[in-house]
Scaffold this motif. Structure first.
Motif, PDB file in Angstrom:
ATOM      1  N   TRP A 171     -12.303 -17.129   6.594  1.00 27.51           N
ATOM      2  CA  TRP A 171     -11.051 -17.229   7.342  1.00 27.51           C
ATOM      3  C   TRP A 171      -9.977 -16.304   6.772  1.00 27.51           C
ATOM      4  CZ3 TRP A 171     -11.432 -19.410  11.900  1.00 27.51           C
ATOM      5  CH2 TRP A 171     -12.433 -20.340  12.101  1.00 27.51           C
ATOM      6  N   GLY A 172     -10.420 -15.187   6.205  1.00 28.13           N
ATOM      7  CA  GLY A 172      -9.477 -14.278   5.583  1.00 28.13           C
ATOM      8  C   GLY A 172      -9.772 -12.829   5.868  1.00 28.13           C
ATOM      9  N   LEU A 173      -8.984 -11.985   5.263  1.00 26.11           N
ATOM     10  CA  LEU A 173      -9.065 -10.539   5.434  1.00 26.11           C
ATOM     11  C   LEU A 173      -8.791  -9.893   4.084  1.00 26.11           C
ATOM     12  CD1 LEU A 173      -8.941  -8.017   7.456  1.00 26.11           C
ATOM     13  CD2 LEU A 173      -6.475  -8.344   7.342  1.00 26.11           C
ATOM     14  N   VAL A 174      -9.519  -8.831   3.774  1.00 34.66           N
ATOM     15  CA  VAL A 174      -9.308  -8.079   2.536  1.00 34.66           C
ATOM     16  C   VAL A 174      -9.122  -6.616   2.891  1.00 34.66           C
ATOM     17  CG1 VAL A 174     -10.343  -7.324   0.365  1.00 34.66           C
ATOM     18  CG2 VAL A 174     -10.648  -9.691   1.121  1.00 34.66           C
ATOM     19  N   LEU A 175      -8.060  -6.005   2.361  1.00 38.13           N
ATOM     20  CA  LEU A 175      -7.871  -4.565   2.468  1.00 38.13           C
ATOM     21  C   LEU A 175      -8.293  -3.954   1.141  1.00 38.13           C
ATOM     22  CD1 LEU A 175      -4.382  -4.250   4.217  1.00 38.13           C
ATOM     23  CD2 LEU A 175      -6.661  -4.367   5.256  1.00 38.13           C
ATOM     24  N   ASP A 176      -9.276  -3.066   1.174  1.00 37.38           N
ATOM     25  CA  ASP A 176      -9.787  -2.369  -0.003  1.00 37.38           C
ATOM     26  C   ASP A 176      -9.029  -1.048  -0.100  1.00 37.38           C
ATOM     27  OD1 ASP A 176     -11.335  -1.242  -2.033  1.00 37.38           O
ATOM     28  OD2 ASP A 176     -13.249  -1.695  -1.062  1.00 37.38           O
ATOM     29  N   LEU A 177      -8.324  -0.818  -1.212  1.00 35.51           N
ATOM     30  CA  LEU A 177      -7.426   0.326  -1.338  1.00 35.51           C
ATOM     31  C   LEU A 177      -7.798   1.245  -2.495  1.00 35.51           C
ATOM     32  CD1 LEU A 177      -3.974  -1.537  -1.262  1.00 35.51           C
ATOM     33  CD2 LEU A 177      -5.296  -0.750   0.696  1.00 35.51           C
ATOM     34  N   ASP A 178      -7.491   2.534  -2.334  1.00 36.34           N
ATOM     35  CA  ASP A 178      -7.354   3.478  -3.446  1.00 36.34           C
ATOM     36  C   ASP A 178      -5.860   3.453  -3.757  1.00 36.34           C
ATOM     37  OD1 ASP A 178     -10.008   4.269  -3.222  1.00 36.34           O
ATOM     38  OD2 ASP A 178      -9.560   6.201  -2.292  1.00 36.34           O
TER      39      ASP A 178
ATOM     40  N   SER B  97      -0.914   3.986  -1.153  1.00 38.17           N
ATOM     41  CA  SER B  97      -2.356   3.734  -1.201  1.00 38.17           C
ATOM     42  C   SER B  97      -3.052   4.150   0.081  1.00 38.17           C
ATOM     43  CB  SER B  97      -2.630   2.236  -1.422  1.00 38.17           C
ATOM     44  OG  SER B  97      -2.164   1.826  -2.674  1.00 38.17           O
ATOM     45  N   ARG B  98      -4.356   4.350  -0.032  1.00 37.62           N
ATOM     46  CA  ARG B  98      -5.187   4.623   1.135  1.00 37.62           C
ATOM     47  C   ARG B  98      -6.045   3.397   1.396  1.00 37.62           C
ATOM     48  NH1 ARG B  98     -10.508   7.253   2.426  1.00 37.62           N
ATOM     49  NH2 ARG B  98     -11.004   7.020   0.234  1.00 37.62           N
ATOM     50  N   VAL B  99      -6.007   2.891   2.627  1.00 33.87           N
ATOM     51  CA  VAL B  99      -6.870   1.783   3.016  1.00 33.87           C
ATOM     52  C   VAL B  99      -8.245   2.383   3.290  1.00 33.87           C
ATOM     53  CG1 VAL B  99      -7.291  -0.073   4.677  1.00 33.87           C
ATOM     54  CG2 VAL B  99      -4.927   0.538   4.047  1.00 33.87           C
ATOM     55  N   THR B 100      -9.213   2.024   2.449  1.00 35.63           N
ATOM     56  CA  THR B 100     -10.559   2.576   2.585  1.00 35.63           C
ATOM     57  C   THR B 100     -11.473   1.675   3.400  1.00 35.63           C
ATOM     58  OG1 THR B 100     -11.345   1.564   0.541  1.00 35.63           O
ATOM     59  CG2 THR B 100     -10.360   3.756   0.385  1.00 35.63           C
ATOM     60  N   ALA B 101     -11.158   0.372   3.416  1.00 36.39           N
ATOM     61  CA  ALA B 101     -11.988  -0.564   4.173  1.00 36.39           C
ATOM     62  C   ALA B 101     -11.178  -1.797   4.543  1.00 36.39           C
ATOM     63  CB  ALA B 101     -13.216  -0.979   3.370  1.00 36.39           C
ATOM     64  N   ILE B 102     -11.470  -2.335   5.694  1.00 33.51           N
ATOM     65  CA  ILE B 102     -10.927  -3.613   6.147  1.00 33.51           C
ATOM     66  C   ILE B 102     -12.098  -4.575   6.103  1.00 33.51           C
ATOM     67  CG2 ILE B 102      -9.828  -4.855   8.049  1.00 33.51           C
ATOM     68  CD1 ILE B 102      -8.781  -2.067   9.002  1.00 33.51           C
ATOM     69  N   ARG B 103     -12.045  -5.560   5.203  1.00 34.07           N
ATOM     70  CA  ARG B 103     -13.195  -6.432   4.939  1.00 34.07           C
ATOM     71  C   ARG B 103     -12.973  -7.823   5.526  1.00 34.07           C
ATOM     72  NH1 ARG B 103     -16.346  -4.568   0.485  1.00 34.07           N
ATOM     73  NH2 ARG B 103     -17.727  -6.144   1.344  1.00 34.07           N
TER      74      ARG B 103
ATOM     75  N   ARG C  18      -6.744   3.509  -8.853  1.00 29.11           N
ATOM     76  CA  ARG C  18      -7.611   2.378  -9.150  1.00 29.11           C
ATOM     77  C   ARG C  18      -7.958   1.688  -7.847  1.00 29.11           C
ATOM     78  NH1 ARG C  18      -3.625  -1.934 -12.145  1.00 29.11           N
ATOM     79  NH2 ARG C  18      -1.901  -1.696 -10.705  1.00 29.11           N
ATOM     80  N   ARG C  19      -8.942   0.854  -7.909  1.00 33.93           N
ATOM     81  CA  ARG C  19      -9.370   0.108  -6.730  1.00 33.93           C
ATOM     82  C   ARG C  19      -8.601  -1.206  -6.685  1.00 33.93           C
ATOM     83  NH1 ARG C  19     -15.575  -1.609  -5.180  1.00 33.93           N
ATOM     84  NH2 ARG C  19     -15.122  -1.963  -2.990  1.00 33.93           N
ATOM     85  N   VAL C  20      -8.019  -1.519  -5.524  1.00 40.02           N
ATOM     86  CA  VAL C  20      -7.230  -2.738  -5.347  1.00 40.02           C
ATOM     87  C   VAL C  20      -7.691  -3.449  -4.086  1.00 40.02           C
ATOM     88  CG1 VAL C  20      -4.902  -3.605  -4.823  1.00 40.02           C
ATOM     89  CG2 VAL C  20      -5.209  -1.848  -6.586  1.00 40.02           C
TER      90      VAL C  20
END
Length: 165
Positions: free
Chosen positions: A32-39, A20-26, A51-53
């Motif tokens: 108190w969390g972190l989300v990695l937005d992936l292709d 996958s490609r990390v497109t955004a670090i949210r 797909r978006r994960v």
């Protein structure tokens, strides 16, 4: 609509980030969390759709992401996901090896393991994914318009709020 996004559990989420490609670090959608937005590719074949994960780290404990000498103009790629472990403090430890463009030319280079491993520790980990997928563009990624047509940020956030009220 929230039904355009699903929660992946058990075997469905094993290896979900591989290739996958990390497109955004949210930091803005999970308190108190972190989300990695992936292709994220549907399979390992070269012409597979993406797909978006969202990889969601609830109650974040620590993040180690070595960007030394890296240039990150279009994201970074997850090469290998390592098995989830539990730390001595009882946190889940999620780690993966990356390919980051390095140096003046920005050529992707796989560096030695101690320089390219990302580790994220959190109390809980969840995975959300778009039901829909799309073919990648010539750079093997999704553009912003296609990504948000697969599933909007609002759809991901609604489902995230349901599982983490």
């Amino acid at each position: 609509m929230a039904e355009e996004v699903v929660v992946l559990d058990g075997a469905e989420r094993i290896g979900i980030a591989q290739g996958s490609r990390v497109t955004a670090i949210r930091w803005d959608v999970l308190p108190w969390g972190l989300v990695l937005d992936l292709d994220s590719p549907l399979s390992e074949t070269a012409d597979t759709e993406l797909r978006r994960v969202w990889l969601c780290f609830h109650d974040l404990g620590a993040v180690t992401w070595p960007f030394q000498e890296a240039r990150v103009p279009t994201g970074c790629w997850i090469v290998v996901e390592f098995p989830m472990e539990t730390t001595s403090a009882g946190l889940l430890s999620y780690s993966f090896s990356t390919v980051l463009p390095v140096g003046a030319t920005g050529e992707p280079v796989l560096r030695d393991r101690d320089k390219d491993v990302v580790e994220i520790q959190a109390r809980r980990f969840s995975v959300l994914a778009s039901r829909a997928s799309a073919p990648p563009n010539e750079q093997r990624q999704l553009d912003w318009e296609t990504r948000t047509q697969l599933a909007s940020d609002a759809s991901f956030v609604r489902l995230l709020r349901e599982i983490d009220p």
